[in-house]
Structure formats: structure tokens, C-alpha cells
Enzyme design. Sequence first.
Site, PDB file in Angstrom:
ATOM      1  N   GLN A   1       0.828  -1.199   0.000  1.00  0.00           N
ATOM      2  CA  GLN A   1       0.000   0.000   0.000  1.00  0.00           C
ATOM      3  C   GLN A   1       0.857   1.242   0.000  1.00  0.00           C
ATOM      4  OE1 GLN A   1      -3.216   0.841  -0.592  1.00  0.00           O
ATOM      5  NE2 GLN A   1      -2.999  -1.342  -0.969  1.00  0.00           N
TER       6      GLN A   1
ATOM      7  N   GLU B   1     -10.550   0.168   3.110  1.00  0.00           N
ATOM      8  CA  GLU B   1     -10.678  -0.227   1.703  1.00  0.00           C
ATOM      9  C   GLU B   1     -10.281  -1.702   1.550  1.00  0.00           C
ATOM     10  OE1 GLU B   1      -7.783   1.616  -0.795  1.00  0.00           O
ATOM     11  OE2 GLU B   1      -8.821   1.087  -2.655  1.00  0.00           O
ATOM     12  N   HIS B   2      -9.072  -2.050   2.043  1.00  0.00           N
ATOM     13  CA  HIS B   2      -8.591  -3.435   2.010  1.00  0.00           C
ATOM     14  C   HIS B   2      -8.400  -3.930   3.429  1.00  0.00           C
ATOM     15  CE1 HIS B   2      -6.739  -1.489  -1.641  1.00  0.00           C
ATOM     16  NE2 HIS B   2      -7.262  -2.555  -2.221  1.00  0.00           N
TER      17      HIS B   2
ATOM     18  N   ASP C   1      -5.442  -7.163  -6.229  1.00  0.00           N
ATOM     19  CA  ASP C   1      -5.234  -6.010  -7.111  1.00  0.00           C
ATOM     20  C   ASP C   1      -5.161  -6.419  -8.574  1.00  0.00           C
ATOM     21  OD1 ASP C   1      -5.186  -4.274  -4.994  1.00  0.00           O
ATOM     22  OD2 ASP C   1      -2.996  -4.236  -4.820  1.00  0.00           O
TER      23      ASP C   1
ATOM     24  N   HIS D   1       2.204   3.061  -3.072  1.00  0.00           N
ATOM     25  CA  HIS D   1       1.315   3.742  -4.029  1.00  0.00           C
ATOM     26  C   HIS D   1       1.606   5.235  -4.080  1.00  0.00           C
ATOM     27  CE1 HIS D   1      -1.473   1.031  -5.913  1.00  0.00           C
ATOM     28  NE2 HIS D   1      -1.688   0.395  -4.787  1.00  0.00           N
TER      29      HIS D   1
ATOM     30  N   HIS E   1     -53.335  14.804  -8.707  1.00  0.00           N
ATOM     31  CA  HIS E   1     -52.939  13.404  -8.514  1.00  0.00           C
ATOM     32  C   HIS E   1     -54.170  12.561  -8.138  1.00  0.00           C
ATOM     33  CE1 HIS E   1     -48.859  15.067  -8.245  1.00  0.00           C
ATOM     34  NE2 HIS E   1     -48.347  13.848  -8.163  1.00  0.00           N
TER      35      HIS E   1
END
Lengths: 438, 438
Positions: A267, A335-336, A369, A270, A428
Site C-alpha cells: 500500500q 478499503e482493504h 489487485d 502507491h 394526482h
Amino acid sequence: MTKATSGHIRRFDSQQDDFRQQLDALLAWEGVSDTQVNDTVLKIIADVRARGDDALLEYTNRFDRMAVEQMAELRIERPALEAAYQRLSPKLQQALEISVERVRAYHQHQKQESWQYTDASGTVLGQRITPLDRVGVYVPGGLAPLASSVVMTAVTAKVAGVPEVIMAHPTPDGNVSDFVLAAAWLSGVDQVFTIGGAQAVAALAYGTATVPAVDKVVGPGNIYVATAKRHVFGQVGIDMVAGPSEILVVCDGKTDPDWIAMDLFSQAEHDADAQAILLCPDAEYLDAVEASIVRLLPTLERVDIARRSLADRGALIKVQSLEEAIEWVNRIAPEHLELSVDQPEQYLDRIRHAGAIFMGRHTSEALGDYVAGPNHVLPTSGTARFSSPLGVYDFQKKSSIIHCTPASASELGESAGPLARGELLTAHARSAEYRIKE
Amino acid sequence: MTKATSGHIRRFDSQQDDFRQQLDALLAWEGVSDTQVNDTVLKIIADVRARGDDALLEYTNRFDRMAVEQMAELRIERPALEAAYQRLSPKLQQALEISVERVRAYHQHQKQESWQYTDASGTVLGQRITPLDRVGVYVPGGLAPLASSVVMTAVTAKVAGVPEVIMAHPTPDGNVSDFVLAAAWLSGVDQVFTIGGAQAVAALAYGTATVPAVDKVVGPGNIYVATAKRHVFGQVGIDMVAGPSEILVVCDGKTDPDWIAMDLFSQAEHDADAQAILLCPDAEYLDAVEASIVRLLPTLERVDIARRSLADRGALIKVQSLEEAIEWVNRIAPEHLELSVDQPEQYLDRIRHAGAIFMGRHTSEALGDYVAGPNHVLPTSGTARFSSPLGVYDFQKKSSIIHCTPASASELGESAGPLARGELLTAHARSAEYRIKE
């Protein structure tokens, strides 16, 4: 009290008094676009809407340092994508094929079908599910050739049945990646425009003489791309505006510490804002992982990025038990999530929020991934509380079906009338009441 | 060339030279928040985040002309909701119960279940589906008591399994509607705060000492509410930012023209920006509908609103055939589509974009607004091209599951390694490669 034995990554203990505040500070992230970025993006969008291809050519030449004169130079069609694939090594060709095949197989399970039923009143009710007509996938250019982003977005759209997938992919200085184009070929992308930034998002959202307008724009991008996506939302659909990538590892202290260190690095490499956190009940094991980090960090190609990410946003956290760790998982909504423990299934029912869950010591996030099958476009920054991985459902939409018989329209009108009158919407009520039988 | 025989509503013919431009102009809608609205909303959000309940009390007293001193006065709990229900007439009680029951029954069909499978490599792959923890539903206050909005949002969230549904509903001048509170009771709303505007959205998104922070905010609202929802998107989920309501009627010329006129009115009475369009191949029938409009319009309670809506945004359009009408349906991607024709099923396969489809002469849109069962929160302004009715799926989220065996991790690592190296992400590659068996 923060222990920082090596200076490489912070250490916390969930029992320290200020732990909750420290954790909140660690997790805090607001992806704000400053006024300058906003103004620039709004100007570019307005310009592309007004001048179309001319504006697109101008911005592409300026921002990507290109010298093209007509849009045809910015378009890549399928034969050229196939040629790029043919230039790859057989090993990379095969790996890419396996990735596409596995992603396709997994996403087939997400496909939803239309349904309908007739209820007791005789009314037919249902839901029609249809694919979007045309989708734009944005794939960043620059140093890293993100072939996997092409696979994850385009294959998913194609599984949903989207007839036309248009890819936007800037090629700064004219550098084109065979790897990315090959991925586009295998994923079924219909055509590629080598455009990027806010100008690409604007062209996809509104269309130009050359770039066809799409119904949804998905895929990662820098702050200009993200800001542009926010602004065109409504004109077209968008996926989430993603924050930096994160991993949360829960470990029982029995996995090789080098493995866990490398999982955290995967991670951290990145970008400097990426976040890698480890929760473990065993303090000595945390020491061992820290020692692995210290030893392995200098061996990374992207050492500077990973070092900054770990120092600024990483953490090794001592918890009392794995049960307590799961509570923090739900607070973090990662996220992960890696569950690097024995029999990870036993924790699953208590995990409410996570984008993707990697079960057991052997399931490294990197497998997900690229090749496991599930999507790698996942909710970041705690948004797993309310959103989902990119999926086939993002490229299908639903239409409700209602078909009354004369008798059921009459019956339903008896209730619709009073409710509409209760809301003071008498037209209506009268529209429903016209269908009531005498 | 625009025919405007009565002056009440425009007439077009799809064969006229400028039809496409005229139609584009008719449909054009951009819901922009001007700078003043944006600045006001940003200030309110920042203030509620900083000062919590104090800010909320202040804004509520100011904007809703109230004089409350503590948050307890702005909270309504379930016993008070039930009491409101008890005060309704039996007829309205029953109509509301039928509405809740039918909406619940329909939405049960949308509930998705978790799934998983083991693939040929031995890897377990799947998708876990879980409800959101807590949802905020916004229900506008003011003149029209929108009980049906409560039902459509809250019942859907409860069917999804959301444990806690918080409703925000401003009560200007302290006027509380029993009808709205009764709907909240029957729909299972857990508590109501009588707050509104941007301050309510901010309180729901960030939480205060009294108002619990939610994970998603849904429901209609004015421009301040819509703008606030856009700004808190990311902190929480939101549903679509809706534009004005629209109906598109396709008629073969054989339905009572008074029915069609009233169906058009039932949109037009919502607000002056609402849009009502009729497509028909029979010019004489369009004349008959126009005559019905002229005759019936003065009999409406909301005549002024309906008159402006029809004059500014309505249209009667002569087409060559019903087949051609369906092509325009896909261009317009209407929120509500009425197929007032024989055997409407025959057109269904060609309709790609519509929020809800009302089939046959007897299925008036008003039935769908209240009691048919499907949701009445629908994509407007052409967004049916890429989005769906509010549904159970909006209150559930997904987590991907990946569980490799040692053998399958080794096998997948053989592909993940080269792909990660192709993307220059070598820590990813090494993390996968650690799990490759020698």
C-alpha cells in the site's frame, strides 16, 4: 503516548488514554479541491463544452506536451490495440489474459436479471434491468502504466452488457504504453482517446465532434480529474471520488513478519498519502514486523514514497485481542482488510464495513489487485460504511414496471385518492379517481 | 414552427425541421446552485460542525421561525409518532397502511443476498452484503405534508435491514403534520428531528451531541438541501440530487382525453418547473387533449402552478408512429413514462431509459406515487440513462471476499508478480511472490 522505536512507523496501544483521538487524527482525510483547482477545472469544462475538439487539442498539446493537429492523432482503434498486445512478452500476455479471464468470471456472478410478478390485486409489478449505452473509463497516464485499472473498469462494464466502452488515457510527451493498450484490447475497450485531465472528463461527459458523449465516467485520476468528475456528476454518472489507498491488516502474530511488512509496503508504495495499519494483540510480534520494515524498506524500488507514507500515515497498533481488533475494523471501514489469522471465517459475521476482505495468511492484497477476480476499485477513506466495490451493478440501471388491470387500478385508486388529497395534490387524486369504477 | 392554438401548452410535430433543437431546448435543465447559495450552505455546514447543537438551535429558530431553547424540543420519539397516527381519520389510516404494506412487499423483491463459490484453483470468492448502520431521511416541511416521501424512503431502508432510520423534517412556525408523523410511525422511523435545510443535512452527516451521525442522507429538498447534500457527499452517501419532476405520456389516441389531461396535470401541479409531455401519432387526438386541458385547468386547486408548468415546460408532440415515439422516449429518458396504449408489453424491449414505466390506460402515474409498491424516488432530467429508482440496493453495501489456499495463492502469484512489475509496483509483486511455493 506514541512509541516510535525505529522512527519508521508510529506505534500505538489501544489501551492508551488518547487512543481514540490519535486514531481519529491518523484516519482524518478530506479530499478538498482548493479554489484554484476548482476554477481551473470549471474553465476547462466550459471551454470544452463551447469549443469541443479545438479546446481538447489545445489543452492536450499544452498539458501533455504534445504537438497534434487533429483529433485523429488522439484516437487509437482496436487494430492498434491488438498490435500493442502482440508486442508484449508471452509471459505478460499470459498474465494479462489470466487477469481478464478471472475478473470476467467473478463479475458474471454480479449480473442481475429483470424480474416481475403479479400480486393479489392482479397488478403486474417488476423491475427491468438494462445496461448503460456508453461508458467512459479514465486511465491515468504518466509513469506507472495502470493496465489493471483498464481490466477492472472495462471488463466489468462489458460483463454488464455495455455496448460501447470509451477509454481516455493521457500520454504525456507522447509516451504510449503497450501494456495499457494491450489491456484495453483484451478487455474489449471499443476505442481509446489519448486525452487526460479535466478536458478528457468534460469531453466524455458532454461529447465533442470526435469524442462521443458517455453516460457514466469511472476510473481513478489526479485532483483535476477528480474535481472534474464531481462537476459533471448529474450530466453523467460517476463512480466514487477516491481518496488515497489503504490497507488494514489484522494479524494474530503467527504470520511471517516479512510477509506482513511487504503487505504494508504494497500500500505504502502507491503514494505518500497511502495508509498502512497493522492491528495485533502481540507486542513482540509488532516489534518483529517493525524490524522487518526497517530491514526491507531500503530494498524497495519506491523506497522514498513508502518511507513517507509509513512515517506520515502508517501505524502498528497493539490491541487486547482479535475480538477488539474487529471492533476497530468497523470504526475504520478499510478499503482493504487482510485477516492474517487462523480460520478467518469466524470473524466474518462481525465485520460490517470493508471494501474487500483478504482471508488468511496466504491471501495477500496484491493478488486481489491483479488476478483474484473481484474488483480493485474499492471505497476508500471510510466510505465502505455506505458504498461498495465497483461492480456490474454500476453499469446496469433499473426501471420500475407497473401494470394495473382495470379492476386493480380501481382498487388502488381508492387508497391513492385520500393519500394524494392528504398531500394537497388534488390533480394526482383526480387522475387516480378517474380510473375508479362506479 | 410551434403551434400554440390555446396558448396553454406548446405543440410540436416531429417532422418540423427544427424539432430536435426545439426538443433539446424544452428538455434543457441545469440545476445549478449560485454562488450565494453555495457560500451560505458552506457557512452553515462549517458552523454546525464547529458548534453542533447550538448552531442547529440557532438556525432552526431563525429559518423556521421557532423559539426553542433545547434540542429535546426538536426531537419526536416513537410514542408521539403513534399518537399522531391515532389522530388520523380511519380512511387515511387505512390508505397509509395499504401504502406501507405494498411498498414493503415490492421492495422485499429487491433484497440481495451474500454469495460465494470456490473456483477451479481452490480460491473462495464471494460478495458479502450488509445493510448500512444508520440512515437519514429528509422530508421537506412547509405547505404539502409529504407523507408518501416518508414511506418511500424509510420503508425501503428498513426492508434493507438498516437498524436505525433518523428523519429530519422541518416544521416552519411550529406547524406539525399528523399525516407525516403517522407515516413515520408506520414506516418504522426510529426518531424524528424537526430540523431542516442545510443545517439538518450537516447535522445528519457529521452528527452533533444530540443528532447521531448517519451513513447516508436521502430524500427530496429545496436548493439549500440539495446543495448541502452535494457538499457532504463523501462524508456520507447521498441519493441523486433530483431535478424537477417529469412525466412523458405515449398515447395511441384511444384513451379518454380527460384522463390524459389529468395525468399531465398531476405532474404540472408539483411546481412551475415540472414537465409534462405527450407523444401521439394522432393530431386530432392532440386537439382533444388540448381542449380537455383548457376545460379542466381552471378546476384545479393548484391552477396557477399547473398553468405555468404547462406553458413554460409542457408540450403536445405529434409523431409519425408509436415506434417513433419510443425512439424519443429513449432520447428523453423520462422519470415517469406512461404507455397509454393497447398491449404496452410489445414496446418494452425497445425502451432503454425510464425511471418507472406505467403500462396501459388504467395505470396512472399517481398510483405509483402512492400505493402501487415501486419507489417514487426516481431519476429525473434524463439521468435514467445511468441511474435507478431508489431501492433496497441503496441501503445495502457489498464487501468482496477472497480466500486463497496456499496452493492457489502460489498459482495466482505467478500471474500477479509479472503484472505488478509491469506497473512498476514491485512491493506488490514481492508481497505476492512471498506466497509462491518453491
